[in-house]
Design an enzyme around this catalytic site. Structure first.
Site, PDB file in Angstrom:
ATOM      1  N   ARG A 108      27.584 -17.633  14.489  1.00 21.89           N
ATOM      2  CA  ARG A 108      28.884 -17.826  15.099  1.00 21.89           C
ATOM      3  C   ARG A 108      29.989 -17.491  14.099  1.00 21.89           C
ATOM      4  NH1 ARG A 108      29.775 -22.682  15.359  1.00 21.89           N
ATOM      5  NH2 ARG A 108      27.738 -23.520  14.775  1.00 21.89           N
ATOM      6  N   TYR A 132      25.546 -12.235  19.361  1.00 20.36           N
ATOM      7  CA  TYR A 132      24.729 -13.330  18.853  1.00 20.36           C
ATOM      8  C   TYR A 132      25.023 -14.705  19.441  1.00 20.36           C
ATOM      9  CZ  TYR A 132      21.461 -15.360  15.640  1.00 20.36           C
ATOM     10  OH  TYR A 132      20.351 -15.974  15.119  1.00 20.36           O
ATOM     11  N   LYS A 158      28.183 -22.881  23.679  1.00 19.25           N
ATOM     12  CA  LYS A 158      29.266 -23.535  22.937  1.00 19.25           C
ATOM     13  C   LYS A 158      30.625 -23.320  23.621  1.00 19.25           C
ATOM     14  CE  LYS A 158      26.241 -24.493  19.703  1.00 19.25           C
ATOM     15  NZ  LYS A 158      25.764 -25.838  19.391  1.00 19.25           N
ATOM     16  N   HIS A 171      28.473 -32.398  21.445  1.00 21.33           N
ATOM     17  CA  HIS A 171      27.448 -31.635  20.721  1.00 21.33           C
ATOM     18  C   HIS A 171      26.316 -32.585  20.343  1.00 21.33           C
ATOM     19  CE1 HIS A 171      26.627 -28.749  17.075  1.00 21.33           C
ATOM     20  NE2 HIS A 171      25.858 -28.481  18.100  1.00 21.33           N
ATOM     21  N   SER A 176      25.598 -28.262  13.511  1.00 22.12           N
ATOM     22  CA  SER A 176      24.611 -27.204  13.703  1.00 22.12           C
ATOM     23  C   SER A 176      23.665 -27.136  12.502  1.00 22.12           C
ATOM     24  CB  SER A 176      25.311 -25.860  13.869  1.00 22.12           C
ATOM     25  OG  SER A 176      26.124 -25.910  15.019  1.00 22.12           O
ATOM     26  N   CYS A 207      21.431 -29.315  11.535  1.00 25.16           N
ATOM     27  CA  CYS A 207      21.267 -30.583  10.826  1.00 25.16           C
ATOM     28  C   CYS A 207      20.258 -31.507  11.497  1.00 25.16           C
ATOM     29  CB  CYS A 207      22.603 -31.288  10.679  1.00 25.16           C
ATOM     30  SG  CYS A 207      23.706 -30.441   9.541  1.00 25.16           S
ATOM     31  N   ASP A 230      20.902 -30.071  22.260  1.00 20.51           N
ATOM     32  CA  ASP A 230      22.142 -29.544  21.686  1.00 20.51           C
ATOM     33  C   ASP A 230      23.420 -30.069  22.335  1.00 20.51           C
ATOM     34  OD1 ASP A 230      23.096 -27.762  19.604  1.00 20.51           O
ATOM     35  OD2 ASP A 230      23.822 -26.435  21.183  1.00 20.51           O
ATOM     36  N   ARG A 269      16.565 -17.608  15.205  1.00 22.02           N
ATOM     37  CA  ARG A 269      16.436 -18.546  16.315  1.00 22.02           C
ATOM     38  C   ARG A 269      15.285 -18.223  17.254  1.00 22.02           C
ATOM     39  NH1 ARG A 269      20.778 -22.574  16.623  1.00 22.02           N
ATOM     40  NH2 ARG A 269      22.118 -22.001  14.900  1.00 22.02           N
TER      41      ARG A 269
END
Ligand SMILES: Nc1nc2c(ncn2[C@@H]2O[C@H](COP(=O)(O)OP(=O)(O)O)[C@@H](O)[C@H]2O)c(=O)[nH]1
Ligand SMILES: C=C(OP(=O)(O)O)C(=O)O
Ligand SMILES: [Mn+2]
Length: 647
Positions: free
Chosen positions: A111, A260, A269, A289, A311, A313, A336, A430
């Site tokens: 991102r 991406y 998001k 989130h 993100s 974590c 998420d 990913r």
């Protein structure tokens, strides 16, 4: 006025059907030459009215050669796969069933927060006013006229020679009162294939949409560089001019230049968090989130927990955890994003608006996350992982899972040897995989009314000073804890190095409106319910003086959840500290743990560290939030300071 669309519509996937002239009746549109547009799949005439005008508007702007209205079928997906194989966007992973590997342009791997903007009339609607001379760090604002100009500059004719896919999708189970519908227009088949995994996508959504019904408008193009040179023909993009725009007032998202993840799968998001949080503010709920998990204790009592970590974590890992503590069972609702609303009894209920997992690959292994490993080896699109000579995938953490004599090709397509200084897989590589394949998916994960939330966790990567777990004293204190979250930077965004960043509510990159107002919104939840969830802070990432993790993490995190659940039951196993409640001596269950764990160090609250921490938080609020900071939060900070002073 001429008819907008020809009466002849294509058969499925015929290449060209009698080209027809573009004529939109607006004579001021000059298109270099008259170009043919063919509808290669679906029927424009059958689109709901509002969708039709949205598509029409953007055909005019982007000038695609072809239009493809997505139905979400296997047949359609196979055609997209074939086409991506042909263009080199993906390669087949023959070791698994229906799995694919995409390698991106190396300039398009995460991102881009610095190029992500929210547009409102007044800047203060989007971000708090930073102190004089300080650069705002709680989002980027763009004036409506500048947004229009940015779109015009980039999107005009950007789809010449390409197909525009019309992707109807639902965030949340189709028909749930908590769900919302979006339409993404994109020129990327990779985005279409990924949206099909990450959302409920296709014909059933269009069937649900009434002619006059609103939807979230999502326009996306991978773009083309202004110099005309596409460096990686397998992954066209325009990193230099990439821009991600949001206009909450119109429920509108416009994304240019990147293919991406969070930049291009606009349901995630952009919609579920940025636009979602503005809708949630208006309608009185929360778009966060957060992962959602169900946990059953040894007595058979089941509860649900939501947790916000920045993100990369540990959300996916916690949501799919295999508990090491006997008698516990974890089930996954989402990894998420959570949309949460109080029901008429004052119970907070959550849905996962997504349909798949877009998880960080490196670190995922049989030993760390066996459930993810049992989920991802069919029907999955991998991006920027390494590949093996036997048609499989590889990333850091999978060392034990590849046989010695297989050759590895890194994410850039070069031969890779163990011990090499560059990683095999990109750190933000990913997997994009259907949630329904998760062996521990919760039976209620698609329940229309959502699951009841008993506790909310905040957490981040804190190598020093922050204990394994502590409990908020009450709701206001919990909101303060969320507001003061900090975490080490990760590869999920464009940041360099391991700097500790402020990341309130793990939402810093995702706020759709002014953070000060967001805090007031959270504080106002106290007026909505008298049975609010309890709030905790966790930190799996504290390190000793040698830089080694003090806590084994992963399945052992069930021990932290065990203490949390016992707190929910009202057990007297907590002791006061200046920062909140931590486990009382001997109350934390370490029975049967294999590692040597130094609880003393894990729960130590160093006064100096916390005095510095408070100073950093105060400065951050002062610099970044200023007059928009709610009084309750100022008071919380003052109280924390006082408690620390008495330590
Ligand atoms: N040390 C440690 N690392 C973890 C733990 N949980 C997750 N991680 C690592 O953190 C990274 C990101 O995890 P993930 O669950 O994908 O994060 P998400 O992006 O928040 O969903 C991976 O490399 C994981 O292996 C934990 O409990 N301890
Ligand atoms: C989906 C993304 O975010 P996260 O790291 O939170 O999974 C992303 O970075 O594109
Ligand atoms: Mn994740």
């Amino acid at each position: 006025m001429p008819a907008l669309y020809p009466t002849v519509v294509s058969n499925r996937f015929t290449n060209e059907i009698g080209g027809f002239t573009k004529s939109f009746g607006t004579p001021d549109v000059v298109i270099g030459q008259v170009r043919a547009l063919s509808v290669v799949h679906g029927d424009l005439k059958e689109l709901p009215e509002k969708v039709k005008s949205y598509v029409q508007e953007n055909i005019k702007l982007c000038e695609p050669d072809k239009i493809h209205i997505c139905d979400g079928t296997d047949y359609e997906n196979q055609k997209l796969i074939d086409q991506m194989l042909e263009q080199g966007t993906i390669t087949a992973l023959s070791k698994y069933e229906n799995c694919w590997l995409a390698r991106t342009n190396p300039a398009d791997t995460a991102r881009v927060e610095s190029k992500t903007f929210i547009s409102t009339e007044k800047k203060s609607e989007t971000i708090p006013t930073p102190k004089n001379g300080v650069k705002g760090a709680l989002g980027n604002w763009i004036a409506p006229a500048d947004m229009d100009a940015a779109i015009k500059e980039r999107f005009t004719s950007c789809m010449i020679g390409r197909t525009m896919y019309v992707v109807p999708f639902s965030m949340g189970p189709i028909g749930s009162p908590l769900s919302k519908i979006g339409i993404e227009l994109t020129d990327s088949p990779y985005v279409v294939a990924s949206m099909r995994i990450m959302t409920r996508m296709g014909a059933p959504i269009l069937k649900k949409l009434k002619d006059d019904q609103d939807f979230v408008k999502c326009l996306h193009s991978v773009g083309r560089p202004s110099n005309g040179i596409v460096e990686y023909p397998n992954w066209p993009c325009d990193p230099e001019r990439t821009i991600i725009l949001h206009r909450p007032k119109n429920n509108e998202i416009v994304s240019y230049g990147s293919g991406y993840g969070g930049n291009s799968l606009l349901g995630k998001k952009c919609f579920a968090l940025r636009i979602g949080s503005t809708i949630a503010k208006r309608e009185g709920w929360l778009a966060e989130h957060m992962l959602i998990l169900g946990i059953t204790n040894p007595k058979g009592q089941k509860r649900y927990i939501a947790a916000a970590f920045p993100s990369a974590c540990g959300k996916t890992n916690l949501a799919m955890m295999t508990p090491s503590l006997p008698g516990y069972k974890i089930e996954c609702v989402g990894d998420d994003i959570a949309w949460m609303k109080f029901d008429k009894n004052g119970q907070l209920r959550a849905i996962n608006p997504e349909n798949g997992f877009f998880g960080v690959a490196p670190g995922t292994s049989r030993s760390s996350n066996p459930i993810a490993m049992d989920t991802i080896f069919k029907n999955t699109v991998f991006t920027n992982v390494a590949s093996t000579s036997d048609g499989g995938v590889f990333w850091e953490g999978m060392e034990k899972e590849v046989v010695d004599n297989t050759n590895i090709t890194d994410w850039k397509g070069n031969p890779w040897k163990k011990g090499q200084s560059t990683p095999a897989a990109h750190p933000n590589s990913r997997f994009c995989t259907p949630a329904s394949q998760c062996p521990i998916i919760d039976p209620a994960w698609e329940d229309a009314e959502g699951v009841p939330i008993s506790a909310i966790l905040f957490g981040g990567r804190r190598p020093t000073g922050v204990p394994l777990v502590y409990e908020a004293r009450d709701w206001k204190h919990g909101v303060f804890i969320g507001s003061s979250m900090r975490s080490e930077a990760t590869a999920a965004a464009e940041y360099k190095g391991k700097v500790i960043m402020h990341d309130p509510f793990a939402m810093r990159p995702f706020f759709g409106y002014n953070f000060g107002q967001y805090l007031s919104h959270w504080l106002s939840m106290e007026n909505r319910s008298d049975k609010l969830p309890k709030i905790f802070h966790v930190n799996w990432f504290r390190k000793d003086s040698n830089g080694k993790f003090l806590w084994p993490g992963f399945g052992e995190n069930s021990r932290v959840l065990d203490w949390i659940l016992r707190r929910l039951d009202g057990e007297k196993i907590a002791q006061e500290t200046p920062i909140g409640l931590i486990p009382a001596p001997n109350s934390f269950n370490l029975k049967g743990i294999e590692e040597n764990v130094n609880l003393e160090e894990l729960f130590n609250i160093p006064k100096d560290f916390w005095l510095n921490e408070v100073e950093a938080i105060e400065k951050y609020f002062d610099d970044q939030v200023g007059k928009d900071l709610p009084k309750e939060i100022v008071l919380q900070l003052e109280n924390l300071k006082k408690r620390l002073a008495q330590m």
